[in-house]
Design an enzyme around this catalytic site. Sequence first.
Site, short mmCIF file in Angstrom:
data_model
loop_
_atom_site.label_atom_id
_atom_site.label_comp_id
_atom_site.label_asym_id
_atom_site.label_seq_id
_atom_site.Cartn_x
_atom_site.Cartn_y
_atom_site.Cartn_z
N THR A 77 0.86 -1.18 0.00
CA THR A 77 0.00 0.00 0.00
C THR A 77 0.90 1.24 0.00
OG1 THR A 77 -0.15 0.06 2.43
CG2 THR A 77 -1.83 -1.21 1.26
N LYS A 106 7.39 1.78 2.67
CA LYS A 106 8.48 2.25 3.55
C LYS A 106 8.00 2.70 4.93
CE LYS A 106 9.57 5.25 0.22
NZ LYS A 106 9.00 4.68 -1.01
N GLY A 187 6.74 11.54 -17.18
CA GLY A 187 6.28 10.56 -16.20
C GLY A 187 7.36 10.19 -15.19
N GLU A 190 6.02 12.73 -10.43
CA GLU A 190 4.58 12.64 -10.26
C GLU A 190 3.97 14.03 -10.32
OE1 GLU A 190 3.58 10.26 -6.79
OE2 GLU A 190 5.44 9.14 -7.15
N ASP A 201 11.33 11.35 0.55
CA ASP A 201 11.38 9.96 0.07
C ASP A 201 12.78 9.36 0.29
OD1 ASP A 201 10.36 7.66 -1.70
OD2 ASP A 201 12.15 8.35 -2.78
N LYS A 205 14.24 6.20 3.13
CA LYS A 205 15.10 5.06 2.79
C LYS A 205 16.38 5.06 3.64
CE LYS A 205 13.12 5.22 -1.80
NZ LYS A 205 13.26 5.80 -3.15
N GLY A 297 9.99 1.89 -9.92
CA GLY A 297 9.29 1.24 -11.02
C GLY A 297 8.62 -0.03 -10.54
#
Lengths: 317, 186
Positions: A77, A106, A187, A190, A201, A205, A297
């Site tokens: 999700t 994550k 693309g 976003e 993001d 990580k 991806g």
Amino acid sequence: MRLAIVGAGDVGRSVADLAGEYGHEVVAIADSSGAAVDADGIDVERALERKAGGESVGTADPATLFETDYDVLVEATPTTLGDAEPGFTHVERALETDHHVVLANKGPVAERYEELRALEADSAGSIRFEATVGGAIPVLSTIEDCTPQAVTAARGVLNGTANFILTRMAAEGLDYEHVLAEAQDLGVAEADPTFDVDGTDAALKFVILANVLADGGFSLEDATVEGIQDIPGSALELAAEDGRTIRLIGEASREGVRVGPRLVPENGALAVTGTRNIVQLETKHAGSLHNSGRGAGGPETATAVLSDVGRLPSLEE
Amino acid sequence: MADVPESDEEEPETDGGVRAYTVRLELVDEPGELLRALEPISANGGNLLSIHHERGNITPRGHIPVEVDLESPPERFDGIVDALRDAGINVIQAGAEHYGEELSVVLVGDLVETDLSETLSRIEDEADAVVKDLSLAAPEGTNATASARLRLAIDSGRAERVFEAIRAVGTDKELTVVEPLVGGEA
């Protein structure tokens, strides 16, 4: 293994699509409004067609996913911050009933690592989350192979969108806004690229990496994070005059997590171009290791999920 | 005669309690500068052993390095270094650290509006670094966002403290600081 996939975005759909090739069976897939569930294996093609047509993957109640017979919950999700819900509850539910969990999400690993490990300790199941760091790149399994104690730090580029933007700005002498618009057309970025360009993001990580190195203790609020929104083309030009370039670099160690735009040698290993990602592991006895590849991806990330499934121990008593 | 006066006990112990130290200084190339540098050493209980004046070897900062061997009681050594610094002498090594590294940083923001020359002075003072070189790019004119690349000479091993100081100046002036990535095989 029998997989129950929760989340039918790019990654969840790709996991369903590729599971057979990896020798696994999909017994359930759910999105937020429906589910396809069949203990003998669902019709993956049919579920993906429904999704592509704008419908839910199936007509069953999403909650029935947890009631079917499965071995591994694949949590795919969307990443959420703070309480990392609903992902965390999905993981909790699977572990409490002695199932394995493989995460592509994550949120729970970055924000609630210690709770995840505590749930795992009380469960016959285990958790793995290779897909949360660097997409297809084997980062966590490399650390696992080196043993986390022998890795002192991890640094590198773990956001392809930000890296693409900086690469294009440097190559074309264009400004941030211009390149961002181009990236959205392609693309690569976003419609709302906030978490990619503000460093969130990448920070998630590197928080996960710090948690693995230190066996917990970090969440997003412990990270020092800066984005690339304020970097003009002129800064990249000046860097280039000096044989350098600017990349959104993250650093994770047992002491902390930091993400921000940094000067790196233009021809150095960390100055990857385009959407490519790279992680440099600093080891105690063997210098630096570099792992590079596609960091995002659907199919790329799905390969990391399925590799994790393959690493899980058998649940048979 | 057998009674030692009270006041003598407050004198630093020198007999048998001295150690040899090497201090590296950087002097401006001006007459009298060497003498001025040596005075605080003897005035603070240091005993000069040798002086190596490297006239031919200019430092990255354009100064002349001088290596002074001296001996002093350990408890007085810090006082000697402080006295040198108070006299405006550049002490580049008095123990483990010395100037030897160069770093580049890029600053981004309203550089002209926020007084670039004051920004540079603050970086020199607060980060204890020397700005060796500056490149400025202001493609949209000096009233808009500009970028500057600074090349700094700093003490070896002090990079982290230098960055902290530059970050603080950046925060004050709302400038984005792009630091180099140090460490590892980048």
